[in-house]
Write a protein that holds these residues in place. Structure first.
Motif, PDB file in Angstrom:
ATOM      1  N   ASP A 100       0.833  -1.204   0.000  1.00 46.37           N
ATOM      2  CA  ASP A 100       0.000   0.000   0.000  1.00 46.37           C
ATOM      3  C   ASP A 100       0.871   1.258   0.000  1.00 46.37           C
ATOM      4  N   GLY A 101       1.900   1.275   0.829  1.00 50.63           N
ATOM      5  CA  GLY A 101       2.810   2.424   0.861  1.00 50.63           C
ATOM      6  C   GLY A 101       3.531   2.625  -0.458  1.00 50.63           C
ATOM      7  N   ARG A 102       3.988   1.527  -1.058  1.00 53.06           N
ATOM      8  CA  ARG A 102       4.679   1.631  -2.355  1.00 53.06           C
ATOM      9  C   ARG A 102       3.727   2.090  -3.452  1.00 53.06           C
ATOM     10  N   THR A 103       2.457   1.665  -3.370  1.00 54.94           N
ATOM     11  CA  THR A 103       1.462   2.094  -4.351  1.00 54.94           C
ATOM     12  C   THR A 103       1.266   3.604  -4.292  1.00 54.94           C
ATOM     13  N   ARG A 104       1.270   4.159  -3.086  1.00 55.18           N
ATOM     14  CA  ARG A 104       1.128   5.610  -2.958  1.00 55.18           C
ATOM     15  C   ARG A 104       2.328   6.359  -3.514  1.00 55.18           C
ATOM     16  N   LEU A 105       3.449   5.675  -3.660  1.00 60.32           N
ATOM     17  CA  LEU A 105       4.651   6.312  -4.215  1.00 60.32           C
ATOM     18  C   LEU A 105       4.783   6.142  -5.722  1.00 60.32           C
ATOM     19  N   LEU A 106       3.867   5.427  -6.362  1.00 52.89           N
ATOM     20  CA  LEU A 106       3.958   5.211  -7.808  1.00 52.89           C
ATOM     21  C   LEU A 106       3.973   6.524  -8.586  1.00 52.89           C
ATOM     22  N   THR A 107       3.287   7.539  -8.077  1.00 52.95           N
ATOM     23  CA  THR A 107       3.271   8.835  -8.771  1.00 52.95           C
ATOM     24  C   THR A 107       4.661   9.476  -8.804  1.00 52.95           C
ATOM     25  N   MET A 108       5.533   9.070  -7.894  1.00 54.50           N
ATOM     26  CA  MET A 108       6.890   9.624  -7.856  1.00 54.50           C
ATOM     27  C   MET A 108       7.822   8.964  -8.872  1.00 54.50           C
ATOM     28  N   ASP A 109       7.430   7.832  -9.424  1.00 56.33           N
ATOM     29  CA  ASP A 109       8.296   7.114 -10.359  1.00 56.33           C
ATOM     30  C   ASP A 109       8.704   7.975 -11.550  1.00 56.33           C
ATOM     31  N   LYS A 110       7.807   8.784 -12.053  1.00 63.33           N
ATOM     32  CA  LYS A 110       8.102   9.657 -13.196  1.00 63.33           C
ATOM     33  C   LYS A 110       9.207  10.652 -12.832  1.00 63.33           C
TER      34      LYS A 110
END
Length: 183
Positions: A140-150
């Motif tokens: 769940d925490g990593r999913t919230r960070l997906l927007t930072m991948d870009k």
């Protein structure tokens, strides 16, 4: 390591369900926050946090919903023992990246030993249940960070980018704690 799981979780789990999962884990961290607020000399904030925890754990069905906000109970930022150590005077510390834990400082790595025993997930006797909850919390925490991948892909040096962004966020949290302790 967890990115593929987070991408899959994000694709198959509807946003309202993801929000419930996030609120559930935020609610589980509330007792740790309250203890750290007490240790930082803010018993009023701790009482408010515990009040939110009780309301959201009962009326909010285990914290999946947030009726405490509707009742006018203020939500405080999460606190951890690393922030407590900083308010006690351990300000500067070396930056490091721990596998599975991510960016930290030496102070924040030491603080894990202060926060983990207080975690409700750590109190679960059935290790298979506790392991699954911890895995879901990390995904769940990593999913919230997906927007930072870009941003990471576009960064000249992704290590420096993460270190700088993490340090700025952490310093802001600690400065807020120091201001709150003086009030």
């Amino acid at each position: 390591v967890f990115r593929p799981l987070a991408v899959g979780y994000d694709k198959i789990t509807p946003a309202p369900v993801q929000n419930c999962v996030t609120r559930f884990f935020d609610n589980l961290r509330t007792p740790v926050t309250a203890v750290n607020q007490i240790l930082q000399g803010r018993p009023g904030h701790a009482a408010q946090s515990l009040g939110r925890f009780v309301v959201n754990s009962t009326v909010g069905i285990g914290g999946m919903f947030d009726p405490a906000s509707s009742f006018g109970m203020p939500k405080r930022d999460g606190e951890d023992f690393g922030q407590t150590l900083a308010t006690w005077g351990w300000r500067d510390s070396r930056y490091l990246v721990l596998p599975l834990f991510g960016p930290r400082t030496v102070r924040d790595a030491v603080s894990i030993f202060g926060d983990r025993p207080l975690s409700p997930i750590g109190q679960i006797q059935d290790s298979s249940v506790a392991d699954k909850l911890q895995l879901l919390e990390v995904v769940d925490g990593r999913t919230r960070l997906l927007t930072m991948d870009k941003f990471l892909q576009d960064a000249f040096d992704d290590y420096l980018f993460v270190r700088y962004a993490w340090a700025q966020r952490r310093n802001r949290q600690i400065q807020q704690d120091l201001r709150s302790s003086r009030d």
